[in-house]
Design a protein around this motif. Structure first.
Motif, PDB file in Angstrom:
ATOM      1  N   LEU A  26       0.898  -1.076   0.138  1.00 39.46           N
ATOM      2  CA  LEU A  26      -0.082  -0.121  -0.040  1.00 39.46           C
ATOM      3  C   LEU A  26       0.846   1.119   0.053  1.00 39.46           C
ATOM      4  O   LEU A  26       0.589   2.464  -0.575  1.00 39.46           O
ATOM      5  N   SER A  27       2.031   1.374   0.648  1.00 37.54           N
ATOM      6  CA  SER A  27       3.028   2.354   0.849  1.00 37.54           C
ATOM      7  C   SER A  27       4.188   2.188   0.062  1.00 37.54           C
ATOM      8  O   SER A  27       4.629   1.065  -0.050  1.00 37.54           O
ATOM      9  N   ASP A  28       4.244   3.369  -0.809  1.00 38.20           N
ATOM     10  CA  ASP A  28       5.648   3.365  -1.713  1.00 38.20           C
ATOM     11  C   ASP A  28       6.968   3.603  -1.091  1.00 38.20           C
ATOM     12  O   ASP A  28       7.223   4.899  -1.119  1.00 38.20           O
ATOM     13  N   SER A  29       7.250   2.705  -0.289  1.00 33.68           N
ATOM     14  CA  SER A  29       8.521   3.082   0.891  1.00 33.68           C
ATOM     15  C   SER A  29       9.753   2.585   0.303  1.00 33.68           C
ATOM     16  O   SER A  29      10.980   2.815   0.949  1.00 33.68           O
ATOM     17  N   GLY A  30       9.907   2.058  -0.897  1.00 37.52           N
ATOM     18  CA  GLY A  30      10.957   1.324  -1.537  1.00 37.52           C
ATOM     19  C   GLY A  30      12.046   2.379  -1.847  1.00 37.52           C
ATOM     20  O   GLY A  30      13.315   2.105  -1.353  1.00 37.52           O
ATOM     21  N   ASP A  31      12.049   3.530  -2.297  1.00 37.78           N
ATOM     22  CA  ASP A  31      12.964   4.517  -2.553  1.00 37.78           C
ATOM     23  C   ASP A  31      13.689   5.091  -1.257  1.00 37.78           C
ATOM     24  O   ASP A  31      14.702   5.205  -1.332  1.00 37.78           O
ATOM     25  N   TRP A  32      12.561   5.539  -0.374  1.00 34.55           N
ATOM     26  CA  TRP A  32      13.024   5.941   0.979  1.00 34.55           C
ATOM     27  C   TRP A  32      13.838   4.835   1.682  1.00 34.55           C
ATOM     28  O   TRP A  32      14.986   5.370   2.137  1.00 34.55           O
ATOM     29  N   PHE A  33      13.502   3.716   1.581  1.00 37.36           N
ATOM     30  CA  PHE A  33      14.412   2.672   2.262  1.00 37.36           C
ATOM     31  C   PHE A  33      15.896   2.533   1.762  1.00 37.36           C
ATOM     32  O   PHE A  33      16.686   2.440   2.544  1.00 37.36           O
ATOM     33  N   LEU A  34      15.680   2.469   0.351  1.00 38.31           N
ATOM     34  CA  LEU A  34      17.117   2.606  -0.232  1.00 38.31           C
ATOM     35  C   LEU A  34      17.932   3.533   0.118  1.00 38.31           C
ATOM     36  O   LEU A  34      19.184   3.678   0.129  1.00 38.31           O
ATOM     37  N   SER A  35      17.404   4.885   0.564  1.00 40.94           N
ATOM     38  CA  SER A  35      17.888   6.113   0.992  1.00 40.94           C
ATOM     39  C   SER A  35      18.616   5.962   2.364  1.00 40.94           C
ATOM     40  O   SER A  35      19.619   6.753   2.763  1.00 40.94           O
ATOM     41  N   VAL A  36      18.105   5.116   2.958  1.00 40.81           N
ATOM     42  CA  VAL A  36      18.606   5.023   4.476  1.00 40.81           C
ATOM     43  C   VAL A  36      19.228   3.670   4.643  1.00 40.81           C
ATOM     44  O   VAL A  36      19.655   3.142   5.928  1.00 40.81           O
ATOM     45  N   ILE A  37      19.329   2.815   3.748  1.00 42.10           N
ATOM     46  CA  ILE A  37      19.715   1.291   4.082  1.00 42.10           C
ATOM     47  C   ILE A  37      21.131   1.419   4.269  1.00 42.10           C
ATOM     48  O   ILE A  37      21.795   0.652   5.224  1.00 42.10           O
ATOM     49  N   ASP A  38      22.079   2.255   3.746  1.00 40.78           N
ATOM     50  CA  ASP A  38      23.577   2.205   4.217  1.00 40.78           C
ATOM     51  C   ASP A  38      23.825   2.650   5.737  1.00 40.78           C
ATOM     52  O   ASP A  38      24.731   2.117   6.161  1.00 40.78           O
ATOM     53  N   GLN A  39      22.923   3.679   5.935  1.00 39.42           N
ATOM     54  CA  GLN A  39      23.387   4.254   7.335  1.00 39.42           C
ATOM     55  C   GLN A  39      22.716   2.943   8.462  1.00 39.42           C
ATOM     56  O   GLN A  39      23.275   2.719   9.590  1.00 39.42           O
ATOM     57  N   ILE A  40      21.795   2.293   8.031  1.00 41.08           N
ATOM     58  CA  ILE A  40      21.288   1.185   9.002  1.00 41.08           C
ATOM     59  C   ILE A  40      22.247  -0.198   8.898  1.00 41.08           C
ATOM     60  O   ILE A  40      22.563  -0.532   9.920  1.00 41.08           O
ATOM     61  N   THR A  48      26.509  -3.628   3.258  1.00 40.92           N
ATOM     62  CA  THR A  48      25.669  -2.392   2.302  1.00 40.92           C
ATOM     63  C   THR A  48      25.556  -2.835   1.176  1.00 40.92           C
ATOM     64  O   THR A  48      25.877  -3.815   0.454  1.00 40.92           O
ATOM     65  N   VAL A  49      24.583  -2.156   0.593  1.00 44.91           N
ATOM     66  CA  VAL A  49      23.763  -2.648  -0.738  1.00 44.91           C
ATOM     67  C   VAL A  49      24.489  -1.586  -1.703  1.00 44.91           C
ATOM     68  O   VAL A  49      24.305  -0.350  -1.849  1.00 44.91           O
ATOM     69  N   LYS A  50      25.219  -1.976  -2.697  1.00 47.47           N
ATOM     70  CA  LYS A  50      25.807  -1.454  -3.977  1.00 47.47           C
ATOM     71  C   LYS A  50      24.581  -1.210  -4.931  1.00 47.47           C
ATOM     72  O   LYS A  50      23.653  -1.891  -5.115  1.00 47.47           O
ATOM     73  N   ASP A  51      24.620  -0.084  -5.755  1.00 48.36           N
ATOM     74  CA  ASP A  51      23.722   0.343  -6.558  1.00 48.36           C
ATOM     75  C   ASP A  51      23.249  -0.963  -7.685  1.00 48.36           C
ATOM     76  O   ASP A  51      22.335  -1.124  -7.628  1.00 48.36           O
ATOM     77  N   GLY A  52      24.349  -1.435  -8.034  1.00 48.92           N
ATOM     78  CA  GLY A  52      24.211  -2.665  -8.882  1.00 48.92           C
ATOM     79  C   GLY A  52      23.484  -4.066  -8.490  1.00 48.92           C
ATOM     80  O   GLY A  52      23.238  -4.851  -9.203  1.00 48.92           O
TER      81      GLY A  52
END
Length: 224
Positions: A26-40, A48-52
């Motif tokens: 229901l919530s389009d939170s994917g881009d937000w999560f990717l923006s914080v995943i490295d700090q988490i 950490t997750v690389k772009d590729g």
């Protein structure tokens, strides 16, 4: 898969309850999560997750993603609690998918009950949903652990007095399908969230949904 959204004749148990996942469904939170995943990742000391790698991870099951990132199981509740806190502070950056308000409104109008089972908090979900959409949810079961949705499903079914066979779970990850199967519910997977179509199809859900309209059609054809 045994059922499709456009079947003309249906004689199985009617759908009286739809249980939605929240993030990625229901919530389009994917881009937000990717923006914080490295700090988490830095905070909890996992890979950490690389772009590729993002697209590659979409093709893995939830358990495979956890293993790839090297996250110890004991850390999962701590990470979930931390993420809920981040969402609470940054909810204004997270929107609903465009079709969500209409989906909830039209589904509620059919008389089908709607529940929300999510690892997010109820306060966060209500904040992002907004008052109108939040009011369409008949029951909230929030704060589920990453692989702990099955007990929440059982709680919802018991509270609402609806057999598992008359409920449909809808999520965007492989673990959503697993949890629904564990309690004997039908499982539907949306294709606009996190996991890829191939990963979801590999779990053999009852149906895949490409649009919110397909959810409405599927439920309407199974109202008994």
């Amino acid at each position: 898969m045994s059922e499709t959204p456009d079947e003309a004749v249906y004689s199985g148990p009617p759908i009286r309850l739809v249980i939605f996942d929240f993030d990625g469904t229901l919530s389009d939170s994917g881009d937000w999560f990717l923006s914080v995943i490295d700090q988490i990742a830095r905070r909890f000391h996992f890979r950490t997750v690389k772009d590729g790698e993002v697209e590659m991870l979409r093709h893995k099951s939830s358990r495979e993603v956890i293993a790839f990132l090297g996250i110890a199981r004991w850390k999962l509740p701590l990470i979930a609690r931390h993420v809920r806190g981040l969402v609470g502070r940054e909810a204004h950056h997270i929107a609903l998918f465009p079709g969500t308000p209409g989906l909830l409104d039209r589904l509620s109008a059919t008389g089908v009950k709607i529940a929300l089972v999510t690892s997010n908090s109820e306060a966060n979900a209500r904040n992002i949903l907004g008052p109108d959409c939040a009011a369409k949810i008949d029951f909230y079961a929030c704060g589920a652990s990453l692989f702990g949705k099955a007990p929440k499903f059982r709680k919802v079914l018991k509270k609402m007095g609806i057999p598992a066979a008359q409920a449909l779970s809808i999520g965007d990850e492989t673990r959503d399908v697993d949890a629904a199967r564990e309690v004997g519910m039908r499982a539907g997977s949306v294709l606009w969230g996190y996991a890829s179509e191939a990963a979801l199809a590999g779990q053999a859900p009852d149906t895949l949904f490409r649009t919110p309209e397909e959810i409405l059609a599927y439920v309407a054809g199974r109202r008994g």
